[in-house]
Motif scaffolding. Structure first.
Motif, PDB file in Angstrom:
ATOM      1  N   MET A 106       0.819  -1.202   0.000  1.00 37.31           N
ATOM      2  CA  MET A 106       0.000   0.000   0.000  1.00 37.31           C
ATOM      3  C   MET A 106       0.857   1.258   0.000  1.00 37.31           C
ATOM      4  O   MET A 106       0.650   2.160  -0.820  1.00 37.31           O
ATOM      5  CB  MET A 106      -0.925  -0.001   1.234  1.00 37.31           C
ATOM      6  CG  MET A 106      -2.099  -0.967   1.141  1.00 37.31           C
ATOM      7  SD  MET A 106      -3.016  -1.049   2.711  1.00 37.31           S
ATOM      8  CE  MET A 106      -3.577   0.653   2.859  1.00 37.31           C
ATOM      9  N   PHE A 107       1.821   1.320   0.893  1.00 35.89           N
ATOM     10  CA  PHE A 107       2.607   2.539   1.013  1.00 35.89           C
ATOM     11  C   PHE A 107       3.683   2.635  -0.063  1.00 35.89           C
ATOM     12  O   PHE A 107       4.056   3.747  -0.472  1.00 35.89           O
ATOM     13  CB  PHE A 107       3.225   2.629   2.409  1.00 35.89           C
ATOM     14  CG  PHE A 107       2.195   2.839   3.490  1.00 35.89           C
ATOM     15  CD1 PHE A 107       1.424   3.980   3.508  1.00 35.89           C
ATOM     16  CD2 PHE A 107       1.984   1.883   4.465  1.00 35.89           C
ATOM     17  CE1 PHE A 107       0.457   4.178   4.488  1.00 35.89           C
ATOM     18  CE2 PHE A 107       1.024   2.066   5.439  1.00 35.89           C
ATOM     19  CZ  PHE A 107       0.260   3.219   5.461  1.00 35.89           C
ATOM     20  N   SER A 108       4.179   1.507  -0.541  1.00 41.43           N
ATOM     21  CA  SER A 108       5.154   1.543  -1.635  1.00 41.43           C
ATOM     22  C   SER A 108       4.521   2.069  -2.914  1.00 41.43           C
ATOM     23  O   SER A 108       5.151   2.778  -3.695  1.00 41.43           O
ATOM     24  CB  SER A 108       5.727   0.143  -1.886  1.00 41.43           C
ATOM     25  OG  SER A 108       6.471  -0.305  -0.772  1.00 41.43           O
ATOM     26  N   ASN A 109       3.245   1.722  -3.140  1.00 42.20           N
ATOM     27  CA  ASN A 109       2.557   2.207  -4.338  1.00 42.20           C
ATOM     28  C   ASN A 109       2.472   3.723  -4.360  1.00 42.20           C
ATOM     29  O   ASN A 109       2.670   4.352  -5.408  1.00 42.20           O
ATOM     30  CB  ASN A 109       1.151   1.619  -4.412  1.00 42.20           C
ATOM     31  CG  ASN A 109       0.265   2.358  -5.393  1.00 42.20           C
ATOM     32  OD1 ASN A 109      -0.529   3.208  -4.990  1.00 42.20           O
ATOM     33  ND2 ASN A 109       0.401   2.065  -6.666  1.00 42.20           N
ATOM     34  N   ARG A 110       2.165   4.314  -3.217  1.00 39.08           N
ATOM     35  CA  ARG A 110       2.064   5.780  -3.171  1.00 39.08           C
ATOM     36  C   ARG A 110       3.375   6.420  -3.597  1.00 39.08           C
ATOM     37  O   ARG A 110       3.410   7.317  -4.451  1.00 39.08           O
ATOM     38  CB  ARG A 110       1.686   6.233  -1.755  1.00 39.08           C
ATOM     39  CG  ARG A 110       1.520   7.751  -1.631  1.00 39.08           C
ATOM     40  CD  ARG A 110       1.270   8.147  -0.186  1.00 39.08           C
ATOM     41  NE  ARG A 110       0.842   9.535  -0.088  1.00 39.08           N
ATOM     42  CZ  ARG A 110       1.649  10.573   0.001  1.00 39.08           C
ATOM     43  NH1 ARG A 110       2.968  10.381  -0.007  1.00 39.08           N
ATOM     44  NH2 ARG A 110       1.177  11.803   0.090  1.00 39.08           N
ATOM     45  N   THR A 111       4.479   5.945  -3.013  1.00 41.95           N
ATOM     46  CA  THR A 111       5.784   6.510  -3.339  1.00 41.95           C
ATOM     47  C   THR A 111       6.152   6.241  -4.792  1.00 41.95           C
ATOM     48  O   THR A 111       6.683   7.116  -5.478  1.00 41.95           O
ATOM     49  CB  THR A 111       6.858   5.922  -2.407  1.00 41.95           C
ATOM     50  OG1 THR A 111       6.436   6.064  -1.047  1.00 41.95           O
ATOM     51  CG2 THR A 111       8.196   6.624  -2.593  1.00 41.95           C
ATOM     52  N   ALA A 112       5.877   5.020  -5.277  1.00 43.18           N
ATOM     53  CA  ALA A 112       6.215   4.671  -6.655  1.00 43.18           C
ATOM     54  C   ALA A 112       5.434   5.527  -7.648  1.00 43.18           C
ATOM     55  O   ALA A 112       5.995   6.010  -8.639  1.00 43.18           O
ATOM     56  CB  ALA A 112       5.943   3.189  -6.902  1.00 43.18           C
ATOM     57  N   SER A 113       4.147   5.722  -7.407  1.00 42.73           N
ATOM     58  CA  SER A 113       3.328   6.517  -8.311  1.00 42.73           C
ATOM     59  C   SER A 113       3.817   7.956  -8.367  1.00 42.73           C
ATOM     60  O   SER A 113       3.941   8.546  -9.442  1.00 42.73           O
ATOM     61  CB  SER A 113       1.860   6.482  -7.873  1.00 42.73           C
ATOM     62  OG  SER A 113       1.340   5.187  -8.000  1.00 42.73           O
ATOM     63  N   ILE A 114       4.100   8.533  -7.206  1.00 43.79           N
ATOM     64  CA  ILE A 114       4.582   9.910  -7.150  1.00 43.79           C
ATOM     65  C   ILE A 114       5.913  10.035  -7.887  1.00 43.79           C
ATOM     66  O   ILE A 114       6.119  10.940  -8.711  1.00 43.79           O
ATOM     67  CB  ILE A 114       4.727  10.369  -5.693  1.00 43.79           C
ATOM     68  CG1 ILE A 114       3.345  10.554  -5.066  1.00 43.79           C
ATOM     69  CG2 ILE A 114       5.533  11.656  -5.598  1.00 43.79           C
ATOM     70  CD1 ILE A 114       3.373  10.865  -3.587  1.00 43.79           C
ATOM     71  N   THR A 115       6.837   9.126  -7.602  1.00 47.21           N
ATOM     72  CA  THR A 115       8.176   9.206  -8.192  1.00 47.21           C
ATOM     73  C   THR A 115       8.139   9.015  -9.704  1.00 47.21           C
ATOM     74  O   THR A 115       8.780   9.767 -10.456  1.00 47.21           O
ATOM     75  CB  THR A 115       9.099   8.152  -7.560  1.00 47.21           C
ATOM     76  OG1 THR A 115       9.058   8.266  -6.136  1.00 47.21           O
ATOM     77  CG2 THR A 115      10.537   8.331  -8.028  1.00 47.21           C
ATOM     78  N   LEU A 116       7.372   8.041 -10.177  1.00 48.74           N
ATOM     79  CA  LEU A 116       7.325   7.759 -11.615  1.00 48.74           C
ATOM     80  C   LEU A 116       6.605   8.861 -12.383  1.00 48.74           C
ATOM     81  O   LEU A 116       7.010   9.208 -13.500  1.00 48.74           O
ATOM     82  CB  LEU A 116       6.658   6.408 -11.853  1.00 48.74           C
ATOM     83  CG  LEU A 116       7.502   5.203 -11.440  1.00 48.74           C
ATOM     84  CD1 LEU A 116       6.652   3.937 -11.373  1.00 48.74           C
ATOM     85  CD2 LEU A 116       8.666   4.998 -12.405  1.00 48.74           C
ATOM     86  N   MET A 117       5.556   9.445 -11.802  1.00 46.53           N
ATOM     87  CA  MET A 117       4.908  10.581 -12.455  1.00 46.53           C
ATOM     88  C   MET A 117       5.863  11.770 -12.553  1.00 46.53           C
ATOM     89  O   MET A 117       5.870  12.496 -13.549  1.00 46.53           O
ATOM     90  CB  MET A 117       3.635  10.977 -11.711  1.00 46.53           C
ATOM     91  CG  MET A 117       2.430  10.124 -12.050  1.00 46.53           C
ATOM     92  SD  MET A 117       0.857  10.863 -11.544  1.00 46.53           S
ATOM     93  CE  MET A 117       0.980  10.690  -9.771  1.00 46.53           C
ATOM     94  N   THR A 118       6.677  11.954 -11.529  1.00 49.04           N
ATOM     95  CA  THR A 118       7.660  13.035 -11.556  1.00 49.04           C
ATOM     96  C   THR A 118       8.718  12.776 -12.626  1.00 49.04           C
ATOM     97  O   THR A 118       9.118  13.699 -13.352  1.00 49.04           O
ATOM     98  CB  THR A 118       8.328  13.179 -10.180  1.00 49.04           C
ATOM     99  OG1 THR A 118       7.322  13.335  -9.173  1.00 49.04           O
ATOM    100  CG2 THR A 118       9.263  14.369 -10.153  1.00 49.04           C
TER     101      THR A 118
END
Length: 355
Positions: A106-118
């Motif tokens: 759950m928490f890894s997805n949040r970070t991954a989505s933010i980082t990859l969109m950036t």
């Protein structure tokens, strides 16, 4: 329910603190929100995965980053059904190991989505504003290494979550929570939660700053250099606006509520009512975090012309088939109407001759 007296009473001395946080507000709000996230997310990302795997002939670094974003979304979608089940039952039945993995995903997805969109936004920035920069000559192998580095950056701070037991209570009162009250947690868990809150704020503020910078620079550059091509300007602005909108809707509420918990914990540790309220709102705002899995396909459409063309190419046979069926039915109806009209005319002519 926790009584108002327990929530507002000062924290006892000697290390004790506020009552444990249980399922209250999130048990009502989150199940329908997360269910909608799963349904919409699966529909959009299955189509996206099908396009990337079977319809996209030429890959570039941008598409590789977007593909990794699809993988991150699927990791979140895998974790959500267990969370929905726990919310509907009112307790966790899947044990300690699955609880750790569930929270980690759950928490890894949040970070991954933010980082990859950036990363996607920064890549587009260099493509548009600095077309001759060596960053634009990135090979597919180099892009893959960047993606691996992003995943290592995402996973590393979350790995300690797998080392600790996050179950609270027992029997039909068992809960799988990462957010916790003061008195029920060990010092290691408190440190881990504190680190998570710092990451939650930083991984919003820093990427949001980069997104705004890239969006403003792309818009200004295109307006100054491409006055004869307004459609190109509007297309780039729409792409930046889509990423920024998804970013704000999905991740701003969690950041705000996390800062609220942080302030209460640091400056008003005796205010259990405020701590309880902000903790509940933080958990509820996680539902918006996972909305990004449903909205990310919009980012794919705006961010990759190759993805758009592949999607239109896949949809065109369906649209043509429907058009043909519609045209065929209209033609058949027209032919039937003409035949009936001719038969009526012949009948009238015969009647006039008989008269």
């Amino acid at each position: 329910m926790l009584s108002e007296q327990n929530l507002t009473s000062p924290a006892p001395k000697g290390g004790a603190g506020c009552p444990p946080v249980g399922i209250q507000l999130e048990g009502i709000i989150l199940p329908p929100v997360l269910t909608a996230d799963v349904i919409l997310g699966l529909l959009g990302n299955i189509v996206a995965l099908w396009i990337f795997c079977f319809k996209l002939k030429n890959w570039n670094p941008n598409n590789l980053f977007l593909f990794n974003l699809v993988i991150a979304d699927f990791l979140a979608l895998v974790s959500l059904p267990l969370r929905i089940d726990a919310l509907l039952r009112g307790h966790w039945v899947f044990g300690d190991v699955i609880c750790r993995l569930n929270l980690f995903l759950m928490f890894s997805n949040r970070t991954a989505s933010i980082t990859l969109m950036t990363v996607v936004a920064v890549y587009r920035y260099f493509k548009v504003v600095h077309p001759h920069h060596r960053f634009n000559r990135m090979s597919k192998r180099q892009a893959a290494l960047v993606a691996v580095f992003v995943w290592l950056l995402v996973i590393s701070p979350r790995l300690p979550m797998l080392a600790y037991n996050h179950l609270k209570g027992s029997g039909n009162r068992t809960q799988c929570f990462f957010f916790t009250s003061y008195k029920e947690a060990s010092s290691a868990i408190i440190f881990l939660v504190g680190m998570h809150r710092v990451l939650t704020v930083l991984e919003f503020i820093v990427p949001m700053t980069l997104l705004l910078f890239c969006s403003i620079r792309i818009s200004c550059f295109l307006k100054g250099r491409q006055m004869g091509k307004p459609e190109k300007v509007s297309k780039a602005i729409r792409m930046c606006a889509a990423i920024a909108a998804v970013f704000l809707v999905c991740f701003l509420p969690t950041t705000v509520t996390t800062i609220g918990v942080w302030v209460i914990r640091s400056f008003r540790p005796w205010d259990c009512a405020a701590f309880y309220t902000f903790t509940q709102l933080t958990i509820v705002s996680l539902g918006l975090n996972f909305l990004n899995s449903a909205l990310d396909p919009i980012v794919y459409i705006f961010s990759s012309s190759m993805f758009r063309k592949a999607l239109l190419g896949a949809l065109s046979p369906i649209l043509v088939c429907r058009k043909d069926k519609s045209g065929g039915s209209e033609s058949s109806s027209g032919a039937q109407s003409t035949s009936q009209h001719e038969l009526k005319s012949q009948t009238e002519n015969r009647g006039s001759k008989a008269m």
